[in-house]
Design a protein around this motif. Structure first.
Motif, mmCIF file in Angstrom:
data_model
loop_
_atom_site.group_PDB
_atom_site.id
_atom_site.type_symbol
_atom_site.label_atom_id
_atom_site.label_comp_id
_atom_site.label_asym_id
_atom_site.label_seq_id
_atom_site.Cartn_x
_atom_site.Cartn_y
_atom_site.Cartn_z
ATOM 1 N N VAL A 1 51.597 -50.711 -93.339
ATOM 2 C CA VAL A 1 51.375 -50.368 -92.182
ATOM 3 C C VAL A 1 50.785 -51.643 -91.289
ATOM 4 O O VAL A 1 50.255 -52.504 -91.789
ATOM 5 C CB VAL A 1 50.497 -49.199 -92.233
ATOM 6 N N PRO A 2 50.779 -51.333 -89.868
ATOM 7 C CA PRO A 2 50.366 -52.397 -89.118
ATOM 8 C C PRO A 2 48.731 -52.339 -88.940
ATOM 9 O O PRO A 2 48.361 -52.735 -87.820
ATOM 10 C CB PRO A 2 51.143 -52.187 -87.754
ATOM 11 N N VAL A 3 48.029 -51.832 -89.788
ATOM 12 C CA VAL A 3 46.685 -51.769 -89.689
ATOM 13 C C VAL A 3 46.044 -52.352 -90.874
ATOM 14 O O VAL A 3 46.803 -52.542 -92.077
ATOM 15 C CB VAL A 3 45.965 -50.417 -89.387
ATOM 16 N N GLU A 4 44.628 -52.543 -90.862
ATOM 17 C CA GLU A 4 43.796 -53.269 -91.984
ATOM 18 C C GLU A 4 42.899 -51.898 -92.849
ATOM 19 O O GLU A 4 43.044 -51.074 -92.187
ATOM 20 C CB GLU A 4 42.852 -54.182 -91.337
ATOM 21 N N GLU A 5 42.839 -52.445 -93.917
ATOM 22 C CA GLU A 5 42.346 -51.331 -94.817
ATOM 23 C C GLU A 5 40.790 -50.860 -94.162
ATOM 24 O O GLU A 5 40.511 -49.597 -94.070
ATOM 25 C CB GLU A 5 41.987 -51.986 -96.249
ATOM 26 N N ARG A 6 40.141 -51.682 -93.710
ATOM 27 C CA ARG A 6 38.732 -51.438 -93.100
ATOM 28 C C ARG A 6 38.949 -50.307 -91.815
ATOM 29 O O ARG A 6 38.109 -49.422 -91.633
ATOM 30 C CB ARG A 6 37.931 -52.694 -92.745
ATOM 31 N N GLU A 7 39.982 -50.676 -91.168
ATOM 32 C CA GLU A 7 40.252 -49.581 -89.975
ATOM 33 C C GLU A 7 40.506 -48.159 -90.424
ATOM 34 O O GLU A 7 40.084 -47.206 -90.014
ATOM 35 C CB GLU A 7 41.533 -50.040 -89.118
ATOM 36 N N VAL A 8 41.103 -48.296 -91.678
ATOM 37 C CA VAL A 8 41.626 -46.736 -92.476
ATOM 38 C C VAL A 8 40.157 -46.268 -92.826
ATOM 39 O O VAL A 8 40.125 -44.988 -92.623
ATOM 40 C CB VAL A 8 42.571 -47.036 -93.374
ATOM 41 N N GLU A 9 39.450 -47.215 -93.411
ATOM 42 C CA GLU A 9 38.175 -46.432 -94.093
ATOM 43 C C GLU A 9 37.251 -46.140 -92.877
ATOM 44 O O GLU A 9 36.499 -44.910 -93.114
ATOM 45 C CB GLU A 9 37.494 -47.781 -94.804
ATOM 46 N N ASP A 10 37.275 -46.676 -91.727
ATOM 47 C CA ASP A 10 36.411 -46.376 -90.567
ATOM 48 C C ASP A 10 37.061 -45.288 -89.761
ATOM 49 O O ASP A 10 36.330 -44.613 -88.744
ATOM 50 C CB ASP A 10 36.017 -47.500 -89.779
ATOM 51 N N ALA A 11 38.225 -44.876 -90.029
ATOM 52 C CA ALA A 11 38.935 -43.687 -89.066
ATOM 53 C C ALA A 11 38.207 -42.576 -89.235
ATOM 54 O O ALA A 11 37.700 -42.130 -90.200
ATOM 55 C CB ALA A 11 40.442 -43.514 -89.658
ATOM 56 N N PRO A 12 38.254 -41.834 -87.948
ATOM 57 C CA PRO A 12 37.798 -40.481 -87.878
ATOM 58 C C PRO A 12 38.279 -39.550 -89.047
ATOM 59 O O PRO A 12 39.596 -39.520 -89.276
ATOM 60 C CB PRO A 12 37.781 -40.088 -86.577
ATOM 61 N N LYS A 13 37.407 -38.776 -89.711
ATOM 62 C CA LYS A 13 38.213 -37.546 -90.461
ATOM 63 C C LYS A 13 38.553 -36.377 -89.747
ATOM 64 O O LYS A 13 37.938 -35.978 -88.793
ATOM 65 C CB LYS A 13 37.163 -37.205 -91.630
ATOM 66 N N VAL A 14 39.772 -35.816 -89.994
ATOM 67 C CA VAL A 14 40.241 -34.919 -89.120
ATOM 68 C C VAL A 14 40.603 -33.795 -90.272
ATOM 69 O O VAL A 14 40.950 -34.088 -91.485
ATOM 70 C CB VAL A 14 41.452 -35.133 -88.413
#
Length: 125
Positions: A63-76
């Motif tokens: 995917v075109p994002v970094e692991e840190r971005e995923v970790e910090d993503a809002p939980k839905v």
């Protein structure tokens, strides 16, 4: 992308843009018939990851994002995404909202068909 190609994404592990593992695909979310998001199971729970522009390589979805971005993503939560949750996710990743609403894709599900209403069974007396 046809239905079988979308279904094959469920067999993938998600990696960030640098090849770091994030987790397996749990669900896919489509807009206008195109897969745009994947629910991914991580050590911290399940989160959505944008997959537009992702590349599939040997059962890996890069995917075109970094692991840190995923970790910090809002939980839905829930089976459907509210408009507010969609906006929050798009803002987090710096993406534009699609014109079509995101719809959860069910692996191997055929298109809905109309069926006649079921008749209520009568109980014997």
């Amino acid at each position: 992308m046809d239905r079988s190609a979308v279904d094959r994404l469920y067999d993938c592990d998600v990696l960030d843009r640098h090849g770091r593992p994030i987790g397996p695909v749990a669900e896919l979310w489509l807009a206008g018939g195109r897969p745009l998001w994947a629910s991914v199971r991580t050590d911290r729970g399940t989160t959505l990851v944008p997959i537009r522009g992702a590349q599939v390589r040997d059962r890996r979805l890069v995917v075109p994002v970094e692991e840190r971005e995923v970790e910090d993503a809002p939980k839905v939560g829930g089976r459907d995404l509210s408009d507010a949750e969609q906006a929050e996710l798009h803002d987090h990743y710096g993406l534009r909202l699609p014109e079509q609403r995101l719809v959860r894709h069910e692996r191997g599900a055929s298109a809905p068909t109309s069926q006649p209403p079921r008749r209520a069974k009568r109980r014997g007396r």
